[in-house]
Scaffold this active site. Structure first.
Site, mmCIF file in Angstrom:
data_model
loop_
_atom_site.group_PDB
_atom_site.id
_atom_site.type_symbol
_atom_site.label_atom_id
_atom_site.label_comp_id
_atom_site.label_asym_id
_atom_site.label_seq_id
_atom_site.Cartn_x
_atom_site.Cartn_y
_atom_site.Cartn_z
ATOM 1 N N ASP A 161 0.849 -1.202 0.000
ATOM 2 C CA ASP A 161 0.000 0.000 0.000
ATOM 3 C C ASP A 161 0.884 1.251 0.000
ATOM 4 O O ASP A 161 0.610 2.226 -0.691
ATOM 5 C CB ASP A 161 -0.899 -0.012 1.233
ATOM 6 C CG ASP A 161 -1.648 -1.332 1.359
ATOM 7 O OD1 ASP A 161 -2.611 -1.531 0.619
ATOM 8 O OD2 ASP A 161 -1.233 -2.173 2.180
ATOM 9 N N HIS A 189 -4.275 -3.758 5.996
ATOM 10 C CA HIS A 189 -4.001 -4.011 4.578
ATOM 11 C C HIS A 189 -5.307 -4.448 3.923
ATOM 12 O O HIS A 189 -5.609 -5.632 3.811
ATOM 13 C CB HIS A 189 -2.922 -5.078 4.398
ATOM 14 C CG HIS A 189 -2.777 -5.529 2.968
ATOM 15 N ND1 HIS A 189 -2.375 -4.687 1.958
ATOM 16 C CD2 HIS A 189 -3.012 -6.708 2.370
ATOM 17 C CE1 HIS A 189 -2.373 -5.343 0.811
ATOM 18 N NE2 HIS A 189 -2.761 -6.577 1.031
HETATM 19 P P1 NDP Z 1 -0.420 -16.151 -3.818
HETATM 20 O O1 NDP Z 1 0.996 -16.529 -3.691
HETATM 21 O O2 NDP Z 1 -0.836 -15.332 -4.984
HETATM 22 O O3 NDP Z 1 -0.936 -15.383 -2.504
HETATM 23 C C1 NDP Z 1 -0.629 -15.839 -1.215
HETATM 24 C C2 NDP Z 1 -1.276 -14.982 -0.171
HETATM 25 O O4 NDP Z 1 -0.782 -13.665 -0.254
HETATM 26 C C3 NDP Z 1 -2.796 -14.869 -0.287
HETATM 27 O O5 NDP Z 1 -3.321 -14.964 1.029
HETATM 28 C C4 NDP Z 1 -2.984 -13.499 -0.844
HETATM 29 O O6 NDP Z 1 -4.189 -12.915 -0.415
HETATM 30 C C5 NDP Z 1 -1.858 -12.768 -0.173
HETATM 31 N N1 NDP Z 1 -1.553 -11.439 -0.707
HETATM 32 C C6 NDP Z 1 -1.222 -10.360 0.030
HETATM 33 N N2 NDP Z 1 -1.022 -9.301 -0.733
HETATM 34 C C7 NDP Z 1 -1.246 -9.675 -1.979
HETATM 35 C C8 NDP Z 1 -1.220 -9.000 -3.220
HETATM 36 N N3 NDP Z 1 -0.933 -7.736 -3.327
HETATM 37 N N4 NDP Z 1 -1.475 -9.689 -4.330
HETATM 38 C C9 NDP Z 1 -1.771 -10.972 -4.259
HETATM 39 N N5 NDP Z 1 -1.826 -11.659 -3.104
HETATM 40 C C10 NDP Z 1 -1.579 -11.022 -1.968
HETATM 41 O O7 NDP Z 1 -1.341 -17.434 -3.748
HETATM 42 P P2 NDP Z 1 -1.183 -18.851 -4.449
HETATM 43 O O8 NDP Z 1 -2.509 -19.477 -4.291
HETATM 44 O O9 NDP Z 1 -0.504 -18.759 -5.751
HETATM 45 O O10 NDP Z 1 -0.158 -19.593 -3.506
HETATM 46 C C11 NDP Z 1 -0.405 -19.846 -2.165
HETATM 47 C C12 NDP Z 1 0.384 -21.085 -1.767
HETATM 48 O O11 NDP Z 1 0.199 -21.233 -0.362
HETATM 49 C C13 NDP Z 1 -0.096 -22.350 -2.442
HETATM 50 O O12 NDP Z 1 1.012 -22.990 -3.014
HETATM 51 C C14 NDP Z 1 -0.713 -23.169 -1.317
HETATM 52 O O13 NDP Z 1 -0.413 -24.550 -1.439
HETATM 53 C C15 NDP Z 1 -0.073 -22.588 -0.099
HETATM 54 N N6 NDP Z 1 -0.935 -22.608 1.085
HETATM 55 C C16 NDP Z 1 -0.358 -22.805 2.271
HETATM 56 C C17 NDP Z 1 -1.103 -22.867 3.414
HETATM 57 C C18 NDP Z 1 -0.415 -23.126 4.686
HETATM 58 O O14 NDP Z 1 0.663 -22.609 4.886
HETATM 59 N N7 NDP Z 1 -0.974 -23.894 5.580
HETATM 60 C C19 NDP Z 1 -2.543 -22.730 3.381
HETATM 61 C C20 NDP Z 1 -3.079 -22.460 2.095
HETATM 62 C C21 NDP Z 1 -2.278 -22.395 0.991
HETATM 63 P P3 NDP Z 1 -5.550 -12.975 -1.236
HETATM 64 O O15 NDP Z 1 -6.077 -14.366 -1.033
HETATM 65 O O16 NDP Z 1 -6.395 -11.944 -0.556
HETATM 66 O O17 NDP Z 1 -5.227 -12.650 -2.655
#
Ligand code: NDP
Length: 327
Positions: A161, A189
């Site tokens: 932000d 955020h």
């Molecule tokens: P991303 O890598 O795109 O995003 C991850 C997180 O970052 C989301 O919560 C997302 O929020 C957040 N975020 C914060 N700021 C931003 C921004 N500016 N733009 C986009 N995202 C932002 O998600 P993917 O789905 O590609 O990857 C997530 C990974 O995490 C997967 O590989 C999954 O397996 C893993 N995972 C791990 C978990 C755990 O640790 N237990 C649980 C769930 C998933 P938002 O959703 O609001 O976009």
């Protein structure tokens, strides 16, 4: 040469992870003289672990001189052993038909487990940055789940932000981004965050006086910064992963290496500054030195700013109340 430090990244096979890991391994986060060992966490799911292996193959193929080691983990208990820096990126996204309470509950479970694991296994000085949304509340949950660690070592990412606000002001004034000092973003955020250029200067001159347009502030600037994530999804068909990863690098680098008196924005637990109740994970202007941040205090808050701060605080307190029973 320096001893390697351990950097844990969760959600390591995700979009943000893919934009983040290569820059950490190249030295952009902790300095070009600091070797790193990457502790990469993904959910135990076979597909996620396989994708993580693929990312690690690419990291190998970069032959980064500073990459001193790499580990793949499927659980925080093993993944956070002796961690010095933890970037908590993985979080549960909102699925179809999912209510806000379900989303909070799913993430509360993830960040409670991660907080406990950090408490047990990480370095006593671990610096934690939560990126996964709802970032402030997830950071709050992790902090509350790690009672033996210092509360100030848990932070949430407001830097995206902050950077978005910087670039909007650079465009409006026609001045380079690097010339803008003392900008900050208050609160959550989320679209309720309050980007505040009342104290900002360019070459010593007040940005507020240069712009001198409260209608632009209220009707253009704040909505543009607040809804930027949605605008990028709309344009790109994918979320703003690269700029989020860049902001995470900026946040950790400035926390670790210092800002030399310049302000940056970090989401940090309040000690009561500006009337924000203790422990609320709130975006504040900070300066950093020697691995510690300090909230900039004593800034005047006018009526408009107070209204904006109250709104973002109310949203955060609502989220916090929604997870209270799960802690
Ligand atoms: P991303 O890598 O795109 O995003 C991850 C997180 O970052 C989301 O919560 C997302 O929020 C957040 N975020 C914060 N700021 C931003 C921004 N500016 N733009 C986009 N995202 C932002 O998600 P993917 O789905 O590609 O990857 C997530 C990974 O995490 C997967 O590989 C999954 O397996 C893993 N995972 C791990 C978990 C755990 O640790 N237990 C649980 C769930 C998933 P938002 O959703 O609001 O976009």
């Amino acid at each position: 040469s320096k001893k390697p430090v351990r950097v844990a990244v969760t959600g390591a096979a995700g979009q943000i992870g893919y934009a983040l890991l290569f820059r950490i391994a190249s030295g952009e986060m902790l300095g070009k003289d600091q070797p790193v060992i990457l502790q990469l966490l993904e959910i135990p799911d076979e597909k996620a672990q396989k994708a993580l292996k693929g990312v690690m193959m690419e990291l190998e193929d970069c032959a980064f001189p500073l990459l001193a080691g790499m580990e793949a983990h499927g659980s925080p208990e093993t993944g956070f052993k002796d961690t010095d820096y933890a970037l908590l990126v993985g979080a549960r996204p909102r699925g179809p038909g999912m209510e806000r309470a379900d989303l909070l509950a799913a993430n509360a479970q993830i960040f409670t487990a991660q907080g406990k694991a950090l408490d047990k296994a990480a370095s006593r000085d671990v610096k934690v940055l939560v990126v996964g949304n709802p970032a402030n509340t997830n950071a709050y949950i992790a902090m509350k789940s790690a009672p033996s660690l210092k509360r100030e070592n848990f932070t949430a990412m407001l830097r995206l932000d902050h950077n978005r606000a910087l670039s909007q002001i650079a465009a409006k004034t026609g001045k380079p981004v690097a010339s803008i000092k003392s900008l900050c973003v208050w609160g959550n955020h989320s679209p309720t965050m309050y980007a505040d250029y009342r104290f900002a200067t360019i070459d010593g001159k007040s940005v507020k006086d240069m712009i001198n347009d409260q209608v632009w502030n209220k009707d253009v600037f704040l909505p543009t910064v607040g809804k930027r994530g949605a605008a990028i999804i709309e344009a790109r068909g994918l979320s703003s992963a690269a700029s989020a990863a860049n902001a995470a690098i900026d946040h950790m680098r400035d926390w670790a290496l210092g800002t030399k008196g310049e302000w940056v924005t970090m989401g940090v637990p309040s000690n009561g500054e500006y009337g924000i109740p203790k422990d609320v994970m709130f975006g504040f202007p900070v300066t950093t030195e020697g691995g510690q941040y300090k909230i900039v205090e004593g800034l005047p808050i006018d009526a408009f700013s107070q209204e904006c701060i109250n709104k973002t605080l109310a949203e955060l307190q609502g989220e916090q109340d929604g997870v209270k029973h799960l802690l």
